[in-house]
Write a protein that holds these residues in place. Structure first.
Motif, short mmCIF file in Angstrom:
data_model
loop_
_atom_site.label_atom_id
_atom_site.label_comp_id
_atom_site.label_asym_id
_atom_site.label_seq_id
_atom_site.Cartn_x
_atom_site.Cartn_y
_atom_site.Cartn_z
N PHE A 207 0.87 -1.18 0.00
CA PHE A 207 0.00 0.00 0.00
C PHE A 207 0.90 1.22 0.00
O PHE A 207 2.13 1.10 0.04
CB PHE A 207 -1.05 -0.01 1.11
CG PHE A 207 -0.56 -0.06 2.55
CD1 PHE A 207 0.75 -0.34 2.90
CD2 PHE A 207 -1.47 0.17 3.58
CE1 PHE A 207 1.15 -0.38 4.23
CE2 PHE A 207 -1.09 0.13 4.91
CZ PHE A 207 0.23 -0.15 5.23
N ALA A 208 0.30 2.40 -0.10
CA ALA A 208 1.10 3.60 -0.34
C ALA A 208 2.08 3.87 0.80
O ALA A 208 3.17 4.41 0.58
CB ALA A 208 0.18 4.80 -0.56
N ILE A 209 1.73 3.47 2.01
CA ILE A 209 2.59 3.74 3.17
C ILE A 209 3.96 3.06 3.03
O ILE A 209 4.98 3.62 3.42
CB ILE A 209 1.90 3.25 4.47
CG1 ILE A 209 0.70 4.16 4.79
CG2 ILE A 209 2.88 3.19 5.64
CD1 ILE A 209 -0.13 3.70 5.99
N THR A 210 3.98 1.86 2.46
CA THR A 210 5.24 1.10 2.42
C THR A 210 5.96 1.22 1.08
O THR A 210 6.89 0.45 0.82
CB THR A 210 4.99 -0.39 2.75
OG1 THR A 210 3.86 -0.84 2.00
CG2 THR A 210 4.74 -0.59 4.23
N SER A 211 5.55 2.14 0.24
CA SER A 211 6.27 2.35 -1.02
C SER A 211 6.67 3.82 -1.16
O SER A 211 5.86 4.72 -0.93
CB SER A 211 5.41 1.97 -2.22
OG SER A 211 5.32 0.57 -2.37
N THR A 212 7.92 4.05 -1.57
CA THR A 212 8.34 5.41 -1.90
C THR A 212 7.73 5.79 -3.25
O THR A 212 7.35 4.91 -4.05
CB THR A 212 9.87 5.48 -2.04
OG1 THR A 212 10.27 4.55 -3.07
CG2 THR A 212 10.57 5.12 -0.73
N LEU A 239 -8.86 4.40 9.19
CA LEU A 239 -8.73 5.86 9.28
C LEU A 239 -7.31 6.31 9.60
O LEU A 239 -6.81 7.29 9.04
CB LEU A 239 -9.73 6.40 10.31
CG LEU A 239 -11.21 6.25 9.90
CD1 LEU A 239 -12.13 6.63 11.05
CD2 LEU A 239 -11.52 7.06 8.65
N LYS A 240 -6.64 5.58 10.51
CA LYS A 240 -5.25 5.96 10.84
C LYS A 240 -4.32 5.74 9.64
O LYS A 240 -3.37 6.49 9.42
CB LYS A 240 -4.75 5.12 12.02
CG LYS A 240 -5.07 5.74 13.37
CD LYS A 240 -4.08 5.21 14.41
CE LYS A 240 -4.81 4.38 15.43
NZ LYS A 240 -3.94 3.67 16.36
N GLU A 241 -4.61 4.67 8.89
CA GLU A 241 -3.83 4.39 7.68
C GLU A 241 -3.97 5.56 6.69
O GLU A 241 -2.98 6.02 6.10
CB GLU A 241 -4.34 3.09 7.04
CG GLU A 241 -3.80 2.80 5.65
CD GLU A 241 -4.84 2.14 4.73
OE1 GLU A 241 -6.03 2.05 5.09
OE2 GLU A 241 -4.44 1.72 3.64
N ILE A 242 -5.19 6.04 6.52
CA ILE A 242 -5.43 7.13 5.56
C ILE A 242 -4.69 8.39 6.01
O ILE A 242 -4.03 9.07 5.21
CB ILE A 242 -6.95 7.40 5.43
CG1 ILE A 242 -7.64 6.17 4.85
CG2 ILE A 242 -7.21 8.63 4.57
CD1 ILE A 242 -9.15 6.19 4.96
N GLN A 243 -4.75 8.66 7.31
CA GLN A 243 -4.07 9.85 7.85
C GLN A 243 -2.56 9.78 7.60
O GLN A 243 -1.95 10.74 7.11
CB GLN A 243 -4.37 9.92 9.35
CG GLN A 243 -3.96 11.22 9.98
CD GLN A 243 -4.13 11.17 11.50
OE1 GLN A 243 -4.65 10.20 12.07
NE2 GLN A 243 -3.70 12.22 12.14
N LEU A 244 -1.98 8.62 7.91
CA LEU A 244 -0.53 8.46 7.71
C LEU A 244 -0.18 8.54 6.22
O LEU A 244 0.84 9.14 5.84
CB LEU A 244 -0.07 7.12 8.31
CG LEU A 244 1.41 6.76 8.14
CD1 LEU A 244 2.33 7.83 8.72
CD2 LEU A 244 1.72 5.41 8.80
N THR A 245 -1.01 7.96 5.39
CA THR A 245 -0.77 7.98 3.94
C THR A 245 -0.71 9.42 3.44
O THR A 245 0.19 9.80 2.68
CB THR A 245 -1.89 7.22 3.20
OG1 THR A 245 -1.94 5.88 3.70
CG2 THR A 245 -1.64 7.18 1.70
N LEU A 246 -1.66 10.23 3.88
CA LEU A 246 -1.70 11.62 3.38
C LEU A 246 -0.57 12.46 3.98
O LEU A 246 -0.14 13.44 3.37
CB LEU A 246 -3.08 12.23 3.64
CG LEU A 246 -4.20 11.56 2.83
CD1 LEU A 246 -5.57 12.14 3.17
CD2 LEU A 246 -3.94 11.69 1.31
N GLU A 247 -0.05 12.04 5.15
CA GLU A 247 1.14 12.73 5.68
C GLU A 247 2.37 12.40 4.83
O GLU A 247 3.24 13.24 4.61
CB GLU A 247 1.40 12.28 7.12
CG GLU A 247 0.47 12.95 8.14
CD GLU A 247 0.54 12.28 9.52
OE1 GLU A 247 -0.45 12.40 10.25
OE2 GLU A 247 1.57 11.63 9.83
N LEU A 248 2.42 11.15 4.34
CA LEU A 248 3.57 10.73 3.53
C LEU A 248 3.51 11.30 2.11
O LEU A 248 4.52 11.39 1.43
CB LEU A 248 3.62 9.20 3.46
CG LEU A 248 4.00 8.49 4.76
CD1 LEU A 248 3.70 7.00 4.68
CD2 LEU A 248 5.48 8.69 5.06
#
Ligand SMILES: [Zn+2]
Length: 449
Positions: A207-212, A239-248
């Motif tokens: 998912f987007a969190i684990t890919s540059t 919801l926490k995943e979405i928040q972290l994703t948009l921070e990244l």
């Protein structure tokens, strides 16, 4: 007169779909034979219809009879992680904590091919025991785990899609690849396995969190280089995943736009979950003709939320949806049970969802979502003969519940029993699974169990 040399027949109750019961009356979309005959030749469906009529054309046909059993097309699982089999039902966390605490340590063991082989065999046995004949499967970051899976699937002559997980940040060091190694390894695996026998490849950023961004650029490049391959990933689960994703990805306004930016949102893309999608994201998935894998047992287990199936189906065009068990966040390999939980998720939102609609998503709907409906999904002549024999009397309770339906043998009565099966059902209801017209092969049959 037709020669019966390579022909084999199956006689019993048959149920499949020729249309979409989300768009039309169920009776118009459904094909039901109380006494049907399926004729298989060289692994493919040669003929299908009422026994009384069809049998005359095949006087010497050797027939396997299932007089009180219901035969349905092989079930399709649109989202499942084979390496998570041994950590299914791990207690008490939401997505990000659950990944760190349980999933990543388990996946780290798959760098050893011998371990991956044992688990691939176990996993495929579980799928087949539950009547699942095709799945879109996530492996791990290690190419060895992809080879082990495809080898095991090929030995069983299965139609399977899988890919190496791409993950170059925000995971334990031993589980990380780099943008360039993930590209190179995926490239080699595609050349080795895509379109080999019944196998196909899916580019698989976790998912987007684990890919540059660099890795997602290369994932998009693979899709451009190989137009026939798939993309599978996770989208908007928690919801926490979405928040972290948009921070990244601070320049992106929503989750889907990240995948769009890298060319990953297309007609062969399957996004798991999509629970917290905005109306705009739903509309863009519809326009791109992408697919959502609805994974109700997982969504309930991790407390992620309720997928808005009705919204996905109200769009024009409607979004292709299939069912995923999402083992190991999902709690059952059974697609029947998954249909039962999908019913509860939609019911909690005040929406209707019938057993037949569920079975459609798990058969022809799933096949259409994967653009494989010319090969699997129903009993249409010419398709591959992957199918499941359901025992409607598998337990005393089920026997009591379906007794009248088996006397009546009408579509309405069988549809009612099917719904009961989704509430009460598990692997005990699957009497047999057939692959290309032959009994499915298990690890013990292959000498690897
Ligand atoms: Zn998943």
């Amino acid at each position: 007169m037709i020669s019966c040399s390579d022909l084999h027949g199956f006689r019993g109750l048959f149920l499949d779909f020729i249309g979409d019961p989300f768009d039309d009356f169920e009776a118009n979309c459904t094909r039901f034979f109380a006494d049907g005959l399926l004729v298989v030749e060289s692994g493919k469906i040669k003929d299908f219809g009422e026994y009384r009529i069809l049998k005359k054309q095949y006087p010497e046909l050797e027939i396997t009879a299932y007089p009180n059993q219901l035969m349905i097309p092989g079930l399709i699982d649109l989202h499942v992680h084979y390496p998570q089999t041994e950590m299914v039902a791990a207690y008490g966390e939401q997505l990000l904590e659950w990944l760190n605490k349980y999933t990543f340590p388990t996946e780290a063991r798959f760098k050893h091919q011998a371990h991956a082989q044992i688990m691939a065999d176990f996993f495929l046995d579980e799928l087949l025991r539950h009547g699942t004949t095709t799945a879109l499967v996530l492996t791990t970051v290690f190419p060895e785990s992809v080879d082990a899976f495809f080898e095991a699937a090929d030995r069983r002559h299965l139609r399977m899609i899988a890919g190496k997980v791409m993950m170059d940040r925000n995971a334990p060091k031993e589980l990380l690849d780099t943008a360039s190694t993930s590209y190179e390894q995926s490239h080699q695996l595609i050349q080795k396995w895509h379109d080999y026998h019944r196998l196909a490849y899916a580019v698989t950023p976790r998912f987007a969190i684990t890919s540059t961004p660099e890795q997602l650029v290369l994932a998009g490049r693979l899709l451009q280089e190989y137009p026939g391959i798939y993309l599978q990933t996770h989208l908007s689960e928690n919801l926490k995943e979405i928040q972290l994703t948009l921070e990244l990805f601070p320049n992106n306004s929503d989750y889907l736009s990240i995948y769009e930016q890298f060319g990953l949102v297309q007609s062969r893309s399957v996004f798991a979950h999509g629970i917290h999608l905005s109306d705009g994201e739903f509309n863009r998935l519809s326009a791109a003709q992408s697919t959502i894998a609805f994974c109700p047992t997982s969504n309930l287990f991790l407390g992620s939320g309720l997928f808005k199936l009705h919204t996905s189906q109200s769009l024009n065009p409607s979004i292709a949806v299939g069912l995923g068990t999402d083992i190991g966040a999902g709690t059952s390999f059974s697609i029947l049970q998954t249909i039962g939980e999908a019913y509860k998720v939609t019911h909690l939102q005040g929406q209707a969802f019938s057993g037949l609609q569920g079975l459609f998503l798990a058969t022809l709907g799933g096949a259409r979502a994967l653009q494989l409906d010319d090969k699997i999904g129903n009993f249409q002549i010419g398709k591959e003969a992957d199918f499941v024999v359901l025992d409607l009397q598998a337990t005393p309770l089920l026997s009591l519940r379906t007794r009248q339906a088996l006397e009546e043998k009408t579509l309405e009565a069988i549809a009612d029993s099917l719904f009961a099966l989704t509430m009460l059902g598990d692997d005990r209801m699957v009497q047999a699974t057939y692959i290309m017209g032959k009994p499915a092969l298990f690890a013990t049959d292959l000498g690897s169990g």
